[in-house]
Every structure is written in C-alpha cells, then in structure tokens.
Design an enzyme around this catalytic site. Sequence first.
Site, PDB file in Angstrom:
ATOM      1  N   ASN A 183     -20.770   1.363 -35.948  1.00 22.86           N
ATOM      2  CA  ASN A 183     -19.369   1.732 -35.704  1.00 22.86           C
ATOM      3  C   ASN A 183     -18.645   1.776 -37.048  1.00 22.86           C
ATOM      4  OD1 ASN A 183     -18.175  -1.006 -36.246  1.00 22.86           O
ATOM      5  ND2 ASN A 183     -19.550  -1.507 -34.545  1.00 22.86           N
TER       6      ASN A 183
ATOM      7  N   ASP B  48     -22.226  -3.576 -28.639  1.00 21.55           N
ATOM      8  CA  ASP B  48     -22.464  -4.145 -27.308  1.00 21.55           C
ATOM      9  C   ASP B  48     -23.879  -3.851 -26.821  1.00 21.55           C
ATOM     10  OD1 ASP B  48     -19.977  -5.322 -27.002  1.00 21.55           O
ATOM     11  OD2 ASP B  48     -19.044  -3.429 -26.402  1.00 21.55           O
TER      12      ASP B  48
ATOM     13  N   LYS C 133     -39.767   8.122 -37.574  1.00 21.44           N
ATOM     14  CA  LYS C 133     -38.671   9.039 -37.264  1.00 21.44           C
ATOM     15  C   LYS C 133     -39.032   9.873 -36.022  1.00 21.44           C
ATOM     16  CE  LYS C 133     -36.010  12.720 -39.370  1.00 21.44           C
ATOM     17  NZ  LYS C 133     -36.002  13.747 -40.392  1.00 21.44           N
TER      18      LYS C 133
ATOM     19  N   PRO D  94     -26.464  -9.873 -26.988  1.00 22.10           N
ATOM     20  CA  PRO D  94     -25.809 -11.139 -26.638  1.00 22.10           C
ATOM     21  C   PRO D  94     -24.357 -11.138 -27.100  1.00 22.10           C
ATOM     22  CG  PRO D  94     -27.322 -11.426 -28.489  1.00 22.10           C
ATOM     23  CD  PRO D  94     -27.530 -10.031 -27.981  1.00 22.10           C
ATOM     24  N   ASP D  95     -23.486 -11.809 -26.340  1.00 18.82           N
ATOM     25  CA  ASP D  95     -22.093 -11.963 -26.777  1.00 18.82           C
ATOM     26  C   ASP D  95     -22.026 -13.233 -27.617  1.00 18.82           C
ATOM     27  OD1 ASP D  95     -19.337 -12.582 -27.029  1.00 18.82           O
ATOM     28  OD2 ASP D  95     -18.925 -11.271 -25.318  1.00 18.82           O
ATOM     29  N   ILE D  96     -21.950 -13.044 -28.931  1.00 20.65           N
ATOM     30  CA  ILE D  96     -22.057 -14.159 -29.875  1.00 20.65           C
ATOM     31  C   ILE D  96     -20.879 -15.113 -29.709  1.00 20.65           C
ATOM     32  CG2 ILE D  96     -22.184 -14.738 -32.335  1.00 20.65           C
ATOM     33  CD1 ILE D  96     -23.362 -11.873 -32.753  1.00 20.65           C
TER      34      ILE D  96
ATOM     35  N   PHE E 159     -11.403 -11.609 -31.743  1.00 17.77           N
ATOM     36  CA  PHE E 159     -10.627 -10.401 -32.038  1.00 17.77           C
ATOM     37  C   PHE E 159     -10.797  -9.432 -30.880  1.00 17.77           C
ATOM     38  CE2 PHE E 159      -8.821  -9.770 -36.315  1.00 17.77           C
ATOM     39  CZ  PHE E 159      -8.970 -11.069 -36.763  1.00 17.77           C
TER      40      PHE E 159
ATOM     41  N   LYS F 178      -9.084 -11.004 -22.050  1.00 14.37           N
ATOM     42  CA  LYS F 178     -10.274 -11.347 -22.844  1.00 14.37           C
ATOM     43  C   LYS F 178     -10.219 -12.804 -23.302  1.00 14.37           C
ATOM     44  CE  LYS F 178     -11.957  -7.938 -24.906  1.00 14.37           C
ATOM     45  NZ  LYS F 178     -12.116  -6.774 -25.745  1.00 14.37           N
TER      46      LYS F 178
ATOM     47  N   LYS G 293     -13.148 -15.344 -22.157  1.00 17.91           N
ATOM     48  CA  LYS G 293     -14.045 -15.945 -23.161  1.00 17.91           C
ATOM     49  C   LYS G 293     -13.655 -17.388 -23.462  1.00 17.91           C
ATOM     50  CE  LYS G 293     -15.536 -11.634 -25.313  1.00 17.91           C
ATOM     51  NZ  LYS G 293     -16.374 -11.054 -26.340  1.00 17.91           N
TER      52      LYS G 293
HETATM   53  O1  C5P Z   1     -15.652  -8.212 -25.572  1.00 15.41           O
HETATM   54  P1  C5P Z   1     -15.288  -7.656 -26.902  1.00 15.41           P
HETATM   55  O2  C5P Z   1     -16.442  -7.022 -27.620  1.00 15.41           O
HETATM   56  O3  C5P Z   1     -14.100  -6.745 -26.919  1.00 15.41           O
HETATM   57  O4  C5P Z   1     -14.833  -8.947 -27.729  1.00 15.41           O
HETATM   58  C1  C5P Z   1     -14.503  -8.878 -29.064  1.00 15.41           C
HETATM   59  C2  C5P Z   1     -14.708 -10.223 -29.677  1.00 15.41           C
HETATM   60  O5  C5P Z   1     -15.969 -10.753 -29.332  1.00 15.41           O
HETATM   61  C3  C5P Z   1     -14.697 -10.160 -31.187  1.00 15.41           C
HETATM   62  O6  C5P Z   1     -14.195 -11.394 -31.653  1.00 15.41           O
HETATM   63  C4  C5P Z   1     -16.189  -9.983 -31.518  1.00 15.41           C
HETATM   64  O7  C5P Z   1     -16.499 -10.449 -32.813  1.00 15.41           O
HETATM   65  C5  C5P Z   1     -16.842 -10.819 -30.448  1.00 15.41           C
HETATM   66  N1  C5P Z   1     -18.138 -10.304 -29.991  1.00 15.41           N
HETATM   67  C6  C5P Z   1     -19.284 -11.015 -30.254  1.00 15.41           C
HETATM   68  N2  C5P Z   1     -20.509 -10.566 -29.786  1.00 15.41           N
HETATM   69  C7  C5P Z   1     -20.574  -9.427 -29.080  1.00 15.41           C
HETATM   70  C8  C5P Z   1     -19.414  -8.682 -28.802  1.00 15.41           C
HETATM   71  C9  C5P Z   1     -18.209  -9.143 -29.287  1.00 15.41           C
HETATM   72  O8  C5P Z   1     -19.226 -12.049 -30.918  1.00 15.41           O
HETATM   73  N3  C5P Z   1     -21.749  -9.011 -28.645  1.00 15.41           N
END
Ligand code: C5P
Length: 403
Positions: free
Chosen positions: A215, A284, A294, A310-312, A328, A342, A346
């Site tokens: 991105n 995501d 390639k 994974p959502d860190i 953020f 959000k 979270k």
């Molecule tokens: O759910 P969303 O992606 O909008 O959330 C954004 C927040 O979650 C940011 O603080 C981003 O750094 C964190 N995040 C993360 N791991 C992910 C997706 C988002 O830590 N896979």
Amino acid sequence: MEQQTDKRIILGITGGIAAYKAAELARLLVKQGIAVQVAMTKAATHFITPATMQALTGKPVLLDQWQDTQGMTHIHSSRSADAIVIAPATADFIAKLAHGLADDLLSTLCLARDCPLLIAPAMNKQMWANSATQRNVQQLNQDGVTLLGPASGLQACGEEGMGRMLEAETLAREIASALSATSATVSADMLHGTKILITAGPTYEPIDAVRGITNRSSGKMGYAIAQAASELGATVTLISGPTALARPRGITTIDVTTANEMFSAVKQYAEQTDVFIGVAAVADYRVATPNDQKIKKNGDALTLQLVQNPDILAYVANLPSPPFCVGFAAESEKLAEYAEAKRRSKKLPLLVGNLAQSAIGSEDNELILFDDAGQHPLPRADKLTLARQLLQHIALCYQGVNK
Ligand code: C5P
C-alpha cells in the site's frame, strides 16, 4: 463549553499579524469563566492595542517590566496563573523561550512560571520550516511545553503553507481541555524508563519472485512518532515495513517485509513493552501460496487466493497483561463512527483516527484522538508536530493508568 470559573491564565501576545485573533480568543476564554490576564510584547502593540485587550478582559494589560508598580510582577503574576498561553507565538519568541532568554516582561513571566506553558505558533511557512525554528520547537517539546498547532493554510503574506495560527475557537477548546486535565503536566523526560514498541510503514506480501501486494504508506507518521517518543525519554523499538526513510538515530529499528514477519517481531517484544503503538498499515490479506518464480502470462485470467493476515494490534491488546495500546484508523468516510467502533472492538484505550485520503504519503496530516474522555482533534500540521502532540497525550494517559 464547560465553565471554568476558578481558572486563571496569562495570555501572552507577541508581535505577529495573527495577534488580531488573540482578541477573539480572549473573549471566548472570558466567556468560559476563565480569568484572563493579558501580557503583550512591545511588537504586539503594533498589531493590536492594549486598550482592546483590557476592554475584553476587564484587566489592565501587562506591558513593561520597568513600570512595575507592584514590584516583582513577573513572579507573582506567573505564580497565580494555572497556565500561560502564548498566542500568537512568533519565531523570535519561540527562539527566546528555547534559550531561556528573559529580556522583556512576557519572556520573564515564562521563565519564572511554575505552571504549564502552551504556545500557538504563527509565522510564514518558510520561517516555520527553517531548521533553527524546528530545533527550537524540538527543544520546547523536550522541555514539556505544549504546542497548539500551527495549521496549514493561506497566510497573511499571501503564501500558502504550514505556520498559520489555529483559529480562536480551536485554541479556546484546547486551552479549556488543558486546564481541566488532571494536574499532570508533560515534562521533558516524562517517558524516561518507559519502553515503547512502534510498528510503522506498509507491509509487502509477495505474489511471486518479483511482484507483491502493498500500500502507499510512507512510514513517515510512525517514524515521527518514534522520534517524538524518544525525545520524551522513552526507550523506543521501531518495527518497520519497507520504507524509503533513513533509520532514525538512537532508536532500535527492526526491518521486516511481510505482516507475518512484523507479527513475529512484535511477539518478541510485546510482553516487555509498556506502550504499544500500531501505526503500520498492515496488509489485511496475503497470497496463500506465493510463486517462487515469476508467474508467466498465458492469455488466461489469473486468480490469486488470498488469506487473512493476523491482526497484530488485536493480538497485543488481548495479551493477559497488555501494554497501553494505541491504534490507528485510516478511514475514507464516517471517521468518528468507524474509529470509535474500532477502538471498542479492539479494546484500545486510545485510537488515532485520520482520513486516509489526506494522510497516506503526504507531509502533513490531521488527526482526531478517541479515548474514554471523548474526542480530541489535532488540527492539520506536519507529521512531526502531530507526533509530538500525540506523544504528550499518550504520556498523560499512560501516566493516568499507572498512577
Ligand atoms: O482494522 P484496521 O486495519 O483498520 O486497524 C488499524 C489498526 O490496526 C492500526 O493501528 C494497524 O497498525 C493495526 N493492524 C495490525 N495488524 C493488522 C491490521 C491492522 O496491527 N493485520
């Protein structure tokens, strides 16, 4: 706006064209029940008259240390104030503050104070960008001075850019919230001994040997936050996705590429950290099985299977004893609604919202902080200025939860 009938401030006015906005600011503060004592530099009186300020505040204006009828004005005036606010603060006055000069009544009041100092810079964009001004601002930030703005926009000189003083309504709101905040104030080494872990930049998810999904995040906001945290004395670890930025000096930086690599690095540090700030724009989704070689085009449509990363941040926020977590949210619409949702989903004490279209890749930004106390807008400014304001807010919140 809440009435603050027991509060007293000194409103310092220095010599810039934005001084005319100080009249409206004084009126709004008085309307909230705040006792406003105005002090003006000689240069300020060329832009707005003491008579105007006296009429609005009901008090004679402090002008000159050599016409001191009560004696020791600089000591007892600053002692009786809950805060000193300098609006506008010129580049020259900022330089004086940064060096502790006290050659007129207003600078002497500032040096003799034992209350918070808030300054609203106002100057031409080139003067603001000048490295001397930026050094002075950094020094003031380290000294625990709160910066209100500046904002970006059309300037009195006809140029457009950063350096415009915030509008009186915004300043009045920020001053009121600073006055009603806890007695806690930001000090130079407020985060000394605090371990802060920050993720920054984009992630890159490979499709094949040469292509990938990423991105437009530049990493600038995360790097600025790392610098601001370090300025307040924190021990900072920065986990960065691929960016074109130089590694910040004095900050342990770990380079990663994919979301999974970022996740592994965060897991290593998360349990020893006091504050976690997830600034990274983590992808995501990733490609389920990237090709080692390639991929060749063969005339057919190509389907990529994506699996969720994974959502860190959610992982860290759900640890048995989580650090103070800051997230953020970059949204393209309905910022307040989505950001607050959000924050709750979270389980974050603090979430920083911004509009994706105005934030990604640009030099400046505009933020809204969402926490238990409500919303706190940080008007448009360069990313380092915003990072410093954000870190001051985090430091106060973190101190609150650790009291
Ligand atoms: O759910 P969303 O992606 O909008 O959330 C954004 C927040 O979650 C940011 O603080 C981003 O750094 C964190 N995040 C993360 N791991 C992910 C997706 C988002 O830590 N896979």
